[in-house]
Design an enzyme around this catalytic site. Structure first.
Site, short mmCIF file in Angstrom:
data_model
loop_
_atom_site.label_atom_id
_atom_site.label_comp_id
_atom_site.label_asym_id
_atom_site.label_seq_id
_atom_site.Cartn_x
_atom_site.Cartn_y
_atom_site.Cartn_z
N ASN A 6 0.86 -1.19 0.00
CA ASN A 6 0.00 0.00 0.00
C ASN A 6 0.89 1.24 0.00
OD1 ASN A 6 -1.34 2.30 1.17
ND2 ASN A 6 -3.05 0.97 1.69
N ASP A 8 -0.06 4.50 -0.07
CA ASP A 8 -0.74 5.75 0.33
C ASP A 8 0.20 6.75 0.99
OD1 ASP A 8 -3.11 4.60 -0.48
OD2 ASP A 8 -3.86 4.19 1.54
N HIS A 9 1.11 6.22 1.85
CA HIS A 9 1.89 7.16 2.65
C HIS A 9 3.08 7.75 1.90
CE1 HIS A 9 -0.88 6.81 5.79
NE2 HIS A 9 -0.72 5.51 5.89
N HIS A 42 -5.56 3.66 -1.53
CA HIS A 42 -6.90 3.98 -1.02
C HIS A 42 -7.21 5.40 -1.47
CE1 HIS A 42 -9.65 4.20 2.83
NE2 HIS A 42 -10.28 4.56 1.74
N ARG A 44 -9.40 8.17 -0.95
CA ARG A 44 -10.40 8.58 0.04
C ARG A 44 -11.27 9.72 -0.49
NH1 ARG A 44 -10.30 7.74 5.53
NH2 ARG A 44 -8.89 6.09 6.17
N ARG A 48 -6.97 12.76 0.95
CA ARG A 48 -5.90 13.22 1.85
C ARG A 48 -4.52 12.70 1.44
NH1 ARG A 48 -7.27 9.91 7.36
NH2 ARG A 48 -9.29 10.87 7.04
N GLU A 69 -8.56 0.39 -3.15
CA GLU A 69 -9.29 0.35 -1.87
C GLU A 69 -10.16 1.59 -1.79
OE1 GLU A 69 -6.65 -0.18 1.51
OE2 GLU A 69 -8.13 0.88 2.75
N THR A 100 -8.30 3.31 8.40
CA THR A 100 -9.50 2.48 8.47
C THR A 100 -9.54 1.80 9.84
OG1 THR A 100 -9.07 2.05 6.15
CG2 THR A 100 -10.82 0.76 7.18
N GLU A 151 -10.93 -9.51 2.75
CA GLU A 151 -9.68 -9.12 3.40
C GLU A 151 -9.94 -9.07 4.90
OE1 GLU A 151 -7.35 -5.76 1.91
OE2 GLU A 151 -6.60 -5.44 3.96
N HIS A 191 -3.72 -4.81 7.59
CA HIS A 191 -3.82 -3.72 8.56
C HIS A 191 -2.91 -3.98 9.76
CE1 HIS A 191 -5.26 -0.11 10.42
NE2 HIS A 191 -5.88 0.15 9.27
N GLY A 214 1.13 -1.49 4.42
CA GLY A 214 1.46 -0.11 4.07
C GLY A 214 2.35 0.59 5.07
N1 PXP Z 1 -5.94 -3.07 4.26
C1 PXP Z 1 -6.87 -2.11 4.42
C2 PXP Z 1 -8.27 -2.43 4.04
C3 PXP Z 1 -6.52 -0.83 4.89
O1 PXP Z 1 -7.46 0.12 5.04
C4 PXP Z 1 -5.18 -0.56 5.17
C5 PXP Z 1 -4.77 0.82 5.62
O2 PXP Z 1 -4.87 1.69 4.55
C6 PXP Z 1 -4.24 -1.60 4.99
C7 PXP Z 1 -4.66 -2.85 4.56
C8 PXP Z 1 -2.80 -1.39 5.27
O3 PXP Z 1 -2.66 -1.15 6.63
P1 PXP Z 1 -1.28 -0.65 7.19
O4 PXP Z 1 -1.03 0.69 6.59
O5 PXP Z 1 -1.51 -0.59 8.68
O6 PXP Z 1 -0.26 -1.66 6.79
#
Ligand code: PXP
Length: 241
Positions: A6, A8-9, A42, A44, A48, A69, A100, A151, A191, A214
């Site tokens: 992931n 996103d960051h 993701h 959103r 963000r 996502e 999430t 998931e 997650h 992520g």
């Molecule tokens: N799966 C889902 C559905 C999520 O919402 C997230 C967070 O964006 C992740 C996996 C990844 O989680 P993490 O960033 O804690 O690894």
């Protein structure tokens, strides 16, 4: 078992200064070159981190699995169908949350998912995955609405304060994974996973297909670089660590 990263960051860091770097697309390419099977983002409602143009650019550059996502809003469904990813992971989304916070409550969303959400993806070739806490009832309802995959939310396992709590959560994940598999759906998980809690999870939870990671992976990459970090995760996943 496959690693989906992931990114996103990477976008969070870029947006912090309003510059064009670091670029989520470049990060995705490095992750794939290091061996990740796919990329998760993701989009959103508040944009963000990932933005609409990132989605287009990721679609054009990711060679492996692209996992979109999103919350099941009409706006997101339209963007997702237009993007045509391999996988859509449907999550609950709250404006105030930092990330999430839990899985979908299937009793609450059942009618909407049966009548509007799942049918929107039928016949498109996009695999539908629902993000759920490890509750058997939610899993059965997700199967009834026609989800292809689940998931499993591993956040409670990952954040457990004691060994007992962690083991309790692990057993819930084991039972949930067995039920998902029995129902003929694909078992994904994600997650809060990191290099410390991933080995116990993958040694115990059966049928795991994709793990989505992520924040911890991107954070470790600040020290180690993305290529080395992805490879360390892959080593654990192939049992070579
Ligand atoms: N799966 C889902 C559905 C999520 O919402 C997230 C967070 O964006 C992740 C996996 C990844 O989680 P993490 O960033 O804690 O690894």
């Amino acid at each position: 078992m496959q690693l989906l990263v992931n990114i996103d960051h990477i976008a969070t860091l870029r947006n912090a200064r309003g510059e064009g770097y670091p670029d989520p697309v470049e990060a995705a390419t490095i992750c794939e070159q290091a061996g990740a099977a796919g990329i998760v983002f993701h989009l959103r409602g508040d944009r963000r981190h990932i933005r609409d143009e990132d989605v287009k650019n990721l679609k054009n550059s990711v060679n492996g699995i692209l996992d979109f996502e999103m919350a099941a809003t009409n706006e997101m469904i339209e963007i997702c169908l237009h993007t045509d990813p391999d996988l859509v992971t449907l999550v609950p989304e709250g404006r105030e949350e930092l990330t999430t916070e839990g899985g979908l409550n299937m009793e609450t969303v059942f009618d909407d998912f049966q009548d509007r959400v799942i049918p929107a993806f039928r016949g498109t070739g996009i695999t539908t995955s629902l993000f759920l806490d490890p509750n058997l009832k939610d899993i059965d309802l997700a199967h009834e609405v026609g989800a292809d995959a689940i998931e499993l939310h591993t956040g409670t396992y990952a954040n457990a304060d004691t060994k007992e709590e962690q083991n309790h959560e692990l057993q819930r994940l084991v039972k949930a994974a067995e039920r998902i598999h029995e129902k003929g759906m694909r078992v994904n998980a994600g997650h809060g996973l990191n290099l410390e809690n991933l080995p116990l999870l993958i040694d115990n939870v059966p049928h795991l297909a994709d793990v989505s990671i992520g924040h911890a992976l991107i954070s470790k990459a600040v020290y180690w670089g993305l290529e080395k970090t992805v490879k360390e995760y892959l080593k654990i996943m192939s049992g070579k660590s």
